[in-house]
Design an enzyme around this catalytic site. Structure first.
Site, PDB file in Angstrom:
ATOM      1  N   SER A   7     -11.449   4.504  34.870  1.00 58.93           N
ATOM      2  CA  SER A   7     -11.065   3.134  35.163  1.00 58.93           C
ATOM      3  C   SER A   7     -12.305   2.343  35.537  1.00 58.93           C
ATOM      4  CB  SER A   7     -10.068   3.108  36.316  1.00 58.93           C
ATOM      5  OG  SER A   7      -9.604   1.795  36.520  1.00 58.93           O
ATOM      6  N   CYS A   8     -12.364   1.078  35.120  1.00 55.68           N
ATOM      7  CA  CYS A   8     -13.490   0.222  35.488  1.00 55.68           C
ATOM      8  C   CYS A   8     -12.943  -1.139  35.893  1.00 55.68           C
ATOM      9  CB  CYS A   8     -14.485   0.106  34.333  1.00 55.68           C
ATOM     10  SG  CYS A   8     -13.789  -0.626  32.849  1.00 55.68           S
TER      11      CYS A   8
END
Lengths: 150, 463
Positions: free
Chosen positions: B8-9
């Site tokens: 996830s970013c």
């Protein structure tokens, strides 16, 4: 939808002039603006900067993927630039970026098809061969051809 | 091995998927099975199922966003940034091959960023956790009270009073609400860091009891020191109860019902009967002790009062000294309050100055708390020093006590008098002070002594 719907020849720069991260982002943003996908350039630039501040989008292997989500973006677009001698992107591996994919995404967009395309692009960029072919490309047609493979 | 991963970013547009791709390729190349869940702007894709988690040998979380780890309790979890997933997937996987990854949730389930702190003394870490949650309450409460007193306050024989029904009264009450929560939050999050969620309720309730003297027939609560005691008490009791083996049937209700209920009960009993009543007795003893000192040397009295005011910053010692000074004004001796008024403001002002003088010895949040402490010191809110004192009591409390003692003695020797039971420079602004010049000199000297002493004692913080 295909990547080539988002990335067209007018959004490609085979030799980026800017020598800093900010200049390059500005240059590619101008292409997107000229393409007519922005209502206004500055809010989009601000969104790019805000994202860079969280962490650099220079992911190493000579690639940077600056991306901004903004109300000023009418339609999703991808601009692409090559900088042969590299530009410092504060990348994780401290290597300069040669291949810059700059992404513009509307704040509220109908559907997420374009996100899927960008996801495919992101995954493809991990492939060493694909990156090498991009670097070997000499014309915009070559780039479009590679992009159409995705 | 069977591995799982989550990527996830922040924007969830590109890095999430690059890390997913890299991890998948690296795992395949190294001969492991892997499934990667991506949490991107499209939402969660390729979601891990409970069955897969149960069967997995390890979980890699490569994310620059908060990822809920509760579903991985008891599994080996390696949490890192999304960049590591893109750059060094092989190294991450190697850590599982070499069995270097700790099991999540067994010892304690503090967040990723706290992994670095693993080597620290656990008591210190729990104290830090409580203090960092408490700081905003002190700052919000202190600044609102300071504002209300400074603008809306009027000096009266019973202290700085704010006219009933004025807007400043309301602001004061809002600030007081935040102050009321301060000690319960401190105790609650100390306990939370020791025993996780089941510790929170016993800690907060215990902290409230500690701060509320009426539970044990005392005029004043046990202050923040009492809160720290309640927090540790609650945390360790909850942790001890957790260790008791129970039948599977009962397990689900342990963390939400059994542990909090039993721990809260025990903390309350211990605090009210074992700790609280002696505090009430202590206050009575101190009061009669001070009354007996009336005829003694004024300098000795100033030393004792200064030390008491600074020692617990609003706790029983502080209260007894303050009430003694207030009673003396009524008897026509305003010099005692003069000395106290100095001691009331030197701890927050001195510590605030100390954070400005040597930034290396204070964490960011301490420096912010230091600025707020300066504002609170100006209007005589000793509590402003608590965030800095609670983090490092053994070095800070002696420093502020000595600074306050020095200030009190100077004030007493130069016949500074304060006719309003309140402290800090604000009482001079309200013209309640005789010999204003020496009042300020006493404050300045006390502040400087405090600041230099504490900075000499404190070590630079480790990153």
């Amino acid at each position: 939808m295909k990547l080539t719907d988002l990335l067209t020849e007018d959004l490609i720069k085979m030799d980026v002039e800017g020598s800093t991260k900010d200049e390059v982002m500005n240059e590619l943003a101008s292409l997107i603006e000229a393409n007519g996908a922005l209502t206004e350039k500055q809010p989009y630039i601000d969104a790019l900067h805000a994202r860079e501040q969280q962490s650099s989008t220079g992911i190493g292997f000579g690639i940077a993927i600056p991306h901004g989500k903004s109300d000023a973006v009418k339609e999703p677009r991808v601009a692409f630039g090559i900088k042969r001698d590299g530009v410092d992107w504060a990348s994780m591996d401290d290597e300069p970026a040669n291949l810059i994919f700059m992404i513009a995404v509307p704040e509220k967009s109908a559907g997420d098809e374009h996100l899927k395309i960008l996801q495919m692009l992101s995954r493809k960029l991990i492939d060493d061969e694909f990156r090498q072919s991009l670097l070997n490309a000499t014309t915009k047609e070559d780039i479009i051809k590679l992009a159409s493979e995705i | 091995m069977k591995l799982l991963a989550i990527t996830s970013c922040p924007n969830g547009i590109a890095h999430t998927y690059m890390a997913a791709e890299k991890l998948a390729k690296a795992a395949e190349a190294m001969g492991h099975e892997i499934k990667v869940e991506t949490q991107g702007s499209i939402g969660v894709e390729n979601e891990l199922t409970a069955e897969e988690i149960r069967a997995a040998d390890g979980i890699i979380i490569a994310a620059d966003k908060q990822v809920d780890k509760s579903r991985f309790n008891g599994k080996k979890v390696l949490a890192t940034g999304v960049g590591e997933g893109i750059r060094k997937p092989e190294e991450l996987i190697k850590k599982f091959e070499n069995d270097e990854v700790p099991v999540y949730g067994k010892e304690d389930s503090t967040e990723v960023k706290e992994e670095k702190r693993g080597k620290e003394n656990p008591i210190y870490r729990s104290l830090m956790n409580g203090v960092s949650y408490m700081i905003p309450f002190v700052v919000v409460g202190g600044l609102l009270i300071a504002l209300a007193l400074a603008i809306g306050g009027e000096p009266t024989p019973t202290g700085l009073q704010i006219p009933e029904g004025s807007v400043w009264q309301t602001i004061l009450n809002v600030g007081a609400a935040s102050f009321t929560l301060m000690v319960p939050i401190l105790a609650g999050f100390i306990a939370y860091s020791i025993a996780d969620r089941p510790g929170l309720a016993p800690g907060m309730v215990g902290g409230y009891i500690a701060a509320t003297g009426s539970f044990y027939g005392s005029d004043a609560g046990a202050g923040f020191i009492g809160g720290i005691i309640a927090g540790f008490l609650a945390g360790y009791i909850a942790k001890a109860i957790k260790r008791i083996p129970v039948p599977k049937m009962v397990q689900p209700i342990m963390p939400i019902l059994v542990i909090p209920l039993v721990a809260t009960f025990l903390v309350a009993v211990i605090f009210i009967f074992v700790i609280g009543q002696p505090i009430a007795g202590l206050m009575e003893g101190l009061t009669s002790f001070l009354q007996g000192m009336e005829g003694a040397s004024r300098i000795v009295l100033a030393l004792i009062l200064g030390a008491m005011i600074a020692f617990d910053m609003g706790g029983p010692f502080n209260k007894v000294a303050f009430l003694f000074g207030a009673a003396m004004i009524a008897e026509g001796n305003a010099y005692i309050m003069g000395a106290i008024a100095v001691a009331i403001c030197t701890p927050p002002l001195g510590l605030g100055l100390a954070t400005l003088l040597n930034k290396k010895k204070y964490a960011d949040e301490e420096r912010e708390a230091g600025k707020a402490a300066l504002a609170m010191g100006l209007v005589g809110i000793t509590e402003g020093a608590i965030p800095l004192a609670a983090r490092d009591p053994l070095r800070v409390i002696p420093s502020i006590m000595i600074g306050a003692m020095v200030g009190s003695v100077i004030a007493m020797m130069s016949n500074v008098a304060d006719n309003v039971p309140h402290g800090g420079p604000i009482v001079a602004v309200f013209q309640a002070v005789d010999n204003v010049l020496m009042f300020f000199i006493a404050i300045i000297v006390g502040v400087l002594v405090t600041a230099f002493l504490v900075n000499a004692l404190k070590k630079p913080i480790k990153e």
